[in-house]
Each structure stands twice: as structure tokens, then as C-alpha cells.
Design a protein around this motif. Structure first.
Motif, mmCIF file in Angstrom:
data_model
loop_
_atom_site.group_PDB
_atom_site.id
_atom_site.type_symbol
_atom_site.label_atom_id
_atom_site.label_comp_id
_atom_site.label_asym_id
_atom_site.label_seq_id
_atom_site.Cartn_x
_atom_site.Cartn_y
_atom_site.Cartn_z
ATOM 1 N N MET A 118 0.815 -1.217 0.000
ATOM 2 C CA MET A 118 0.000 0.000 0.000
ATOM 3 C C MET A 118 0.851 1.270 0.000
ATOM 4 N N THR A 119 2.124 1.166 0.407
ATOM 5 C CA THR A 119 2.994 2.341 0.382
ATOM 6 C C THR A 119 3.368 2.738 -1.044
ATOM 7 N N VAL A 120 3.324 1.791 -1.968
ATOM 8 C CA VAL A 120 3.669 2.099 -3.361
ATOM 9 C C VAL A 120 2.464 2.057 -4.293
ATOM 10 N N ALA A 121 1.371 1.426 -3.855
ATOM 11 C CA ALA A 121 0.161 1.331 -4.690
ATOM 12 C C ALA A 121 -1.063 1.368 -3.769
ATOM 13 N N PRO A 122 -1.649 2.562 -3.560
ATOM 14 C CA PRO A 122 -2.794 2.673 -2.654
ATOM 15 C C PRO A 122 -3.991 1.811 -3.050
ATOM 16 N N SER A 123 -4.206 1.596 -4.332
ATOM 17 C CA SER A 123 -5.230 0.661 -4.801
ATOM 18 C C SER A 123 -4.547 -0.270 -5.792
ATOM 19 N N LEU A 124 -4.987 -1.528 -5.800
ATOM 20 C CA LEU A 124 -4.254 -2.507 -6.602
ATOM 21 C C LEU A 124 -5.185 -3.569 -7.149
ATOM 22 N N LYS A 125 -5.205 -3.690 -8.485
ATOM 23 C CA LYS A 125 -5.927 -4.776 -9.145
ATOM 24 C C LYS A 125 -4.942 -5.932 -9.327
ATOM 25 N N PHE A 126 -5.463 -7.129 -9.507
ATOM 26 C CA PHE A 126 -4.596 -8.285 -9.717
ATOM 27 C C PHE A 126 -3.705 -8.084 -10.945
ATOM 28 N N SER A 127 -4.233 -7.467 -11.977
ATOM 29 C CA SER A 127 -3.450 -7.272 -13.204
ATOM 30 C C SER A 127 -2.305 -6.283 -13.009
ATOM 31 N N GLU A 128 -2.379 -5.449 -11.971
ATOM 32 C CA GLU A 128 -1.323 -4.469 -11.706
ATOM 33 C C GLU A 128 -0.213 -5.036 -10.828
ATOM 34 N N LEU A 129 -0.403 -6.222 -10.325
ATOM 35 C CA LEU A 129 0.596 -6.855 -9.464
ATOM 36 C C LEU A 129 1.668 -7.465 -10.363
ATOM 37 N N THR A 130 2.754 -6.728 -10.548
ATOM 38 C CA THR A 130 3.806 -7.112 -11.481
ATOM 39 C C THR A 130 5.157 -7.170 -10.777
ATOM 40 N N PRO A 131 6.145 -7.802 -11.384
ATOM 41 C CA PRO A 131 7.495 -7.795 -10.814
ATOM 42 C C PRO A 131 8.039 -6.374 -10.632
ATOM 43 N N ALA A 132 7.677 -5.472 -11.533
ATOM 44 C CA ALA A 132 8.136 -4.084 -11.418
ATOM 45 C C ALA A 132 7.583 -3.428 -10.152
ATOM 46 N N LEU A 133 6.340 -3.708 -9.819
ATOM 47 C CA LEU A 133 5.744 -3.148 -8.606
ATOM 48 C C LEU A 133 6.428 -3.721 -7.365
ATOM 49 N N ILE A 134 6.717 -5.010 -7.374
ATOM 50 C CA ILE A 134 7.400 -5.641 -6.242
ATOM 51 C C ILE A 134 8.798 -5.035 -6.078
ATOM 52 N N SER A 135 9.488 -4.809 -7.187
ATOM 53 C CA SER A 135 10.808 -4.164 -7.119
ATOM 54 C C SER A 135 10.706 -2.763 -6.548
ATOM 55 N N LYS A 136 9.686 -2.046 -6.952
ATOM 56 C CA LYS A 136 9.456 -0.695 -6.427
ATOM 57 C C LYS A 136 9.224 -0.740 -4.916
ATOM 58 N N MET A 137 8.469 -1.728 -4.453
ATOM 59 C CA MET A 137 8.215 -1.882 -3.023
ATOM 60 C C MET A 137 9.513 -2.216 -2.289
ATOM 61 N N LYS A 138 10.356 -3.075 -2.870
ATOM 62 C CA LYS A 138 11.630 -3.432 -2.252
ATOM 63 C C LYS A 138 12.529 -2.204 -2.084
ATOM 64 N N VAL A 139 12.604 -1.386 -3.134
ATOM 65 C CA VAL A 139 13.417 -0.172 -3.074
ATOM 66 C C VAL A 139 12.900 0.754 -1.981
ATOM 67 N N LYS A 140 11.594 0.915 -1.899
ATOM 68 C CA LYS A 140 10.998 1.766 -0.873
ATOM 69 C C LYS A 140 11.312 1.251 0.512
ATOM 70 N N LYS A 141 11.215 -0.068 0.721
ATOM 71 C CA LYS A 141 11.522 -0.648 2.031
ATOM 72 C C LYS A 141 12.998 -0.454 2.393
ATOM 73 N N ARG A 142 13.891 -0.578 1.419
ATOM 74 C CA ARG A 142 15.326 -0.381 1.679
ATOM 75 C C ARG A 142 15.603 1.076 2.065
ATOM 76 N N LEU A 143 14.930 2.003 1.372
ATOM 77 C CA LEU A 143 15.101 3.418 1.701
ATOM 78 C C LEU A 143 14.554 3.731 3.099
ATOM 79 N N ASP A 144 13.579 2.964 3.537
ATOM 80 C CA ASP A 144 13.010 3.131 4.879
ATOM 81 C C ASP A 144 13.859 2.451 5.959
ATOM 82 N N GLY A 145 14.934 1.756 5.530
ATOM 83 C CA GLY A 145 15.828 1.141 6.496
ATOM 84 C C GLY A 145 15.633 -0.335 6.724
ATOM 85 N N CYS A 146 14.814 -0.983 5.950
ATOM 86 C CA CYS A 146 14.602 -2.440 6.111
ATOM 87 C C CYS A 146 15.663 -3.214 5.355
#
Length: 160
Positions: free
Chosen positions: A132-160
């Protein structure tokens, strides 16, 4: 995503004729679902519809037209999941709405809790919060490897 309804003769005729199938193709994958079995004498091979002499003409004809009308809509073209697309076309008379990914996650977490699997439920909820930090609303078709990578980058920037 493409869909068509046609008499499918590749499998050969059965006792009651050839199957009339809904055929969905997407990214070199094909999924078929038999709607009805029909004798060739009741079928118009050019327009791929039953002839008026077909015993249950009104029902089959209207069902095929309804499937075809839904298959040319933007909502169908945007789908990525073949099973979801098949359900979308076949359940055209029903008012069930396609759920988004977060609703599915909530339902799945509740199901895990009902089984006494609290750890799994928490894992689903944590994954939902992270997405939800990178995609406030999400359809199944929008769940892509690119979105997961974006979430990973965001989590790393947050210190995880």
C-alpha cells in the motif's frame, strides 16, 4: 486478451455433436470452456452462431452475444489473468464484481485466522501494508514484478 465463441471441431463429434466453446487467448496461452454441444446442422459456420432451428435458440444466441459484447470491452482487454477473464465472460449475467487485490488479502487473512493460523494472517497483512505504500489501490493485473521491485526499493530506503 482475445475471446471468441465457435464450434470446435478439432476434438471430433460426440454423440450430441461438436462442442461450442469459448476460447480465450493471451500471450500465446489458450484456455477453452465448452458452452454447449451442438449438431452441425444447427450451426451457422460463417457467423459462428446457432441457427434459428436450434431447439434452445433464444437462450444460446443471447448468451453468445452477451459474451461477445463483454469480450470487446476495455475491462476485458485490461485483464492479465486467464481464469479471471474466463469468469468475467461466463458470469456476465451475474452482478458479482471482481475484487481488488487488497480485498482478497483481507479475506485470505480472515480465513487464516479462522484456521488458527495467526502467523500466516499477520504475514498477509504485513505484505498488504508494504504494498500500500507504493500502490494505494491494486488490481490483480497491476501486481507485477516491477511493482514488487518498487516496493523493495521503498523498504530499503526506509531502512529495512
Amino acid at each position: 486478451m482475445k475471446a471468441q465463441v465457435k464450434m470446435y471441431k478439432n476434438d471430433g463429434a460426440g454423440k450430441t455433436g461438436y462442442p461450442v466453446k469459448l476460447i480465450i487467448s493471451h500471450k500465446k496461452k489458450i484456455e477453452r470452456k465448452t458452452l454447449v454441444t451442438d449438431l452441425e446442422k444447427y450451426w451457422d459456420p460463417v457467423r459462428e452462431i446457432p441457427l434459428p432451428s436450434y431447439p434452445d435458440f433464444e437462450t444460446l444466441y443471447s448468451r453468445i452475444l452477451e459474451i461477445r459484447s463483454r469480450a470487446v470491452g476495455i475491462e476485458f482487454y485490461e485483464m492479465e489473468d486467464m481464469t479471471m477473464a474466463m469468469n468475467f465472460l461466463l458470469n456476465s449475467g451475474k452482478k458479482d464484481k471482481l475484487i481488488d487485490f487488497y480485498t482478497y488479502v483481507d479475506q485470505r487473512a480472515s480465513y487464516m485466522r479462522s484456521l488458527g493460523r495467526e502467523g500466516n494472517a499477520i504475514s498477509y497483512e504485513d505484505a498488504k501494508k508494504a504494498l500500500m505504500t507504493v500502490a494505494p489501490s491494486l488490481k490483480f493485473s497491476e501486481l507485477t514484478p516491477a511493482l514488487i521491485s518498487k516496493m523493495k526499493v521503498k523498504k530499503r530506503l526506509d531502512g529495512c
